[in-house]
Structure formats: C-alpha cells, structure tokens
Design an enzyme around this catalytic site. Structure first.
Site, mmCIF file in Angstrom:
data_model
loop_
_atom_site.group_PDB
_atom_site.id
_atom_site.type_symbol
_atom_site.label_atom_id
_atom_site.label_comp_id
_atom_site.label_asym_id
_atom_site.label_seq_id
_atom_site.Cartn_x
_atom_site.Cartn_y
_atom_site.Cartn_z
ATOM 1 N N LYS A 9 57.502 -38.975 -40.507
ATOM 2 C CA LYS A 9 57.739 -39.593 -39.203
ATOM 3 C C LYS A 9 56.669 -39.205 -38.181
ATOM 4 O O LYS A 9 55.904 -38.258 -38.391
ATOM 5 C CB LYS A 9 59.130 -39.198 -38.719
ATOM 6 C CG LYS A 9 60.250 -39.749 -39.604
ATOM 7 C CD LYS A 9 61.609 -39.463 -38.987
ATOM 8 C CE LYS A 9 62.720 -40.028 -39.843
ATOM 9 N NZ LYS A 9 64.039 -39.819 -39.210
ATOM 10 N N TYR A 49 65.978 -49.775 -39.406
ATOM 11 C CA TYR A 49 67.160 -48.971 -39.085
ATOM 12 C C TYR A 49 68.332 -49.837 -38.629
ATOM 13 O O TYR A 49 69.207 -49.353 -37.893
ATOM 14 C CB TYR A 49 66.804 -47.947 -38.005
ATOM 15 C CG TYR A 49 66.089 -46.724 -38.543
ATOM 16 C CD1 TYR A 49 66.707 -45.879 -39.463
ATOM 17 C CD2 TYR A 49 64.798 -46.399 -38.120
ATOM 18 C CE1 TYR A 49 66.065 -44.750 -39.957
ATOM 19 C CE2 TYR A 49 64.151 -45.264 -38.602
ATOM 20 C CZ TYR A 49 64.791 -44.442 -39.518
ATOM 21 O OH TYR A 49 64.162 -43.317 -40.002
ATOM 22 N N ARG A 85 66.764 -36.060 -51.165
ATOM 23 C CA ARG A 85 67.715 -35.721 -50.099
ATOM 24 C C ARG A 85 67.911 -34.207 -50.025
ATOM 25 O O ARG A 85 68.021 -33.639 -48.943
ATOM 26 C CB ARG A 85 69.060 -36.421 -50.337
ATOM 27 C CG ARG A 85 68.985 -37.930 -50.330
ATOM 28 C CD ARG A 85 68.759 -38.541 -48.992
ATOM 29 N NE ARG A 85 69.910 -38.430 -48.114
ATOM 30 C CZ ARG A 85 69.966 -38.981 -46.909
ATOM 31 N NH1 ARG A 85 68.918 -39.665 -46.431
ATOM 32 N NH2 ARG A 85 71.030 -38.844 -46.156
ATOM 33 N N THR A 91 70.086 -33.766 -41.704
ATOM 34 C CA THR A 91 69.491 -34.528 -40.594
ATOM 35 C C THR A 91 69.137 -33.609 -39.433
ATOM 36 O O THR A 91 68.058 -33.730 -38.841
ATOM 37 C CB THR A 91 70.499 -35.603 -40.102
ATOM 38 O OG1 THR A 91 70.853 -36.427 -41.206
ATOM 39 C CG2 THR A 91 69.905 -36.453 -38.995
ATOM 40 N N ARG A 102 62.876 -30.385 -43.408
ATOM 41 C CA ARG A 102 63.342 -30.399 -42.013
ATOM 42 C C ARG A 102 63.498 -28.997 -41.439
ATOM 43 O O ARG A 102 63.224 -28.786 -40.253
ATOM 44 C CB ARG A 102 64.632 -31.208 -41.917
ATOM 45 C CG ARG A 102 64.343 -32.716 -42.024
ATOM 46 C CD ARG A 102 65.582 -33.513 -42.231
ATOM 47 N NE ARG A 102 65.354 -34.947 -42.095
ATOM 48 C CZ ARG A 102 66.222 -35.866 -42.514
ATOM 49 N NH1 ARG A 102 67.356 -35.501 -43.091
ATOM 50 N NH2 ARG A 102 65.947 -37.149 -42.356
ATOM 51 N N ASN A 112 62.962 -35.602 -36.717
ATOM 52 C CA ASN A 112 63.275 -34.744 -37.861
ATOM 53 C C ASN A 112 62.311 -34.904 -39.037
ATOM 54 O O ASN A 112 62.687 -34.727 -40.194
ATOM 55 C CB ASN A 112 64.741 -34.930 -38.281
ATOM 56 C CG ASN A 112 65.046 -36.337 -38.762
ATOM 57 O OD1 ASN A 112 64.185 -37.204 -38.720
ATOM 58 N ND2 ASN A 112 66.259 -36.558 -39.232
ATOM 59 N N HIS A 115 62.046 -39.232 -43.359
ATOM 60 C CA HIS A 115 63.175 -40.072 -43.765
ATOM 61 C C HIS A 115 63.168 -40.159 -45.283
ATOM 62 O O HIS A 115 62.111 -40.174 -45.896
ATOM 63 C CB HIS A 115 63.022 -41.488 -43.190
ATOM 64 C CG HIS A 115 63.980 -42.466 -43.804
ATOM 65 N ND1 HIS A 115 65.272 -42.593 -43.374
ATOM 66 C CD2 HIS A 115 63.841 -43.322 -44.850
ATOM 67 C CE1 HIS A 115 65.897 -43.502 -44.126
ATOM 68 N NE2 HIS A 115 65.041 -43.962 -45.023
ATOM 69 N N GLU A 126 64.225 -50.379 -49.258
ATOM 70 C CA GLU A 126 63.295 -49.689 -48.358
ATOM 71 C C GLU A 126 61.880 -49.668 -48.947
ATOM 72 O O GLU A 126 60.898 -49.760 -48.204
ATOM 73 C CB GLU A 126 63.801 -48.275 -48.069
ATOM 74 C CG GLU A 126 65.075 -48.292 -47.230
ATOM 75 C CD GLU A 126 65.583 -46.902 -46.859
ATOM 76 O OE1 GLU A 126 64.970 -45.898 -47.281
ATOM 77 O OE2 GLU A 126 66.584 -46.843 -46.128
#
Ligand code: CMP
Length: 139
Positions: A9, A49, A85, A91, A102, A112, A115, A126
């Site tokens: 990000k 999103y 994940r 998150t 993160r 954060n 993604h 995606e």
C-alpha cells in the site's frame, strides 16, 4: 500450487519498505509470478474496495489508497491465500503477531502496509483486477 493477490500500500511504498516487504514474502516461500507499480485513481479504488462501500472508513480508505503508488503482485505458494493472511497479520497492527508484515511495517488500522485476498474466489477476481492472464508467469 495456489495464487493470491497482495498489494503493497501507499504508506509502505512511500516509506521505502516495498523491497523489504517483498523480501519477507519471498523468505516465507512465496514466488511472485506478476508484479507492477501503479497509482490507483478514485474510481479504481472504489471498485476494488466496493465490498466496504457502506463502512464509515470507506472514503478515507479510498483517499489513502489513491495517495501514492502501490505495488500489486500475484504470489504463488501451497495454500497461498491462508498462508499470506497469516504472514501479513491482523488488520490492526496493534493486534498483529510479531514478525508479520503489519507488525513490522503498518502505521495504523487503515495505513496497514499491505492487502491480501481473503478467499480463493476473491483472489481470482482481485488478480484479474490488476493483471491479465498473459501477465502471469508459469514457473
Ligand atoms: P485491507 O485488508 O486492504 O481491507 C480493507 C481495508 O480497509 C483494510 O485493509 C484497511 O486498510 C482498511 N480498514 C479496515 N478497517 C478499518 C477501520 N476500522 N478503520 C480504518 N480503515 C480500516
């Protein structure tokens, strides 16, 4: 072998952490099979999103995700979706396990760092959002 989508990000790219994050992902066993740098416009960020459009943080999220370059990539590994994940952490970086992307690089629940797709079905959609089939390498 399975595929998932990650996006480094704008906060992490601006902080010069894109390379460190890619290294961490490679060290965890992911093989990048497509990768590029782009800057989302507001329509693209809203579309990506869309599932969050009723959330109070939606406009702020769109503003953040369009604030600078991002690095979307397709990553391959056994069980890529759940593995990524786990590797990125919760998150909210305050709740992310030690050593996760993160915990190491996120600034806040919104800013954060990364993604990751949350299901195989979303991963397919995606990946198609950022890459054509032609872009994906067969390793
Ligand atoms: P991501 O995993 O990309 O999915 C949705 C994003 O919305 C999330 O990471 C955060 O960047 C952001 N987000 C989720 N929850 C909140 C929140 N409570 N406040 C602000 N941003 C949030």
């Amino acid at each position: 072998m399975n595929r998932t989508l990650a996006i480094i990000k704008p906060d992490a790219v601006a902080a010069g952490r894109a390379g460190a994050i890619l290294t961490l992902l490679e060290d965890k066993g992911f093989k990048p099979v497509a990768l590029r740098m782009t800057r989302l416009n507001p329509a693209q960020a809203r579309a990506f999103y869309a599932v969050h459009r009723e959330r109070p943080f939606f406009e702020s999220l769109v503003s953040f995700m369009t604030s600078g370059p991002v690095v979307p990539m397709v990553l391959e590994a056994e069980g890529a979706v759940p593995l990524l994940r786990t590797v990125i952490g919760a998150t909210d970086p305050a709740e992310a396990e030690e050593g996760t992307v993160r915990a190491l690089y996120a600034e806040s629940k919104e800013r954060n760092a990364i993604h990751a797709s949350d299901s195989n079905e979303n991963a397919v959609n995606e990946i198609a959002f950022f890459f054509s089939e032609h872009d994906l390498l067969s390793l």
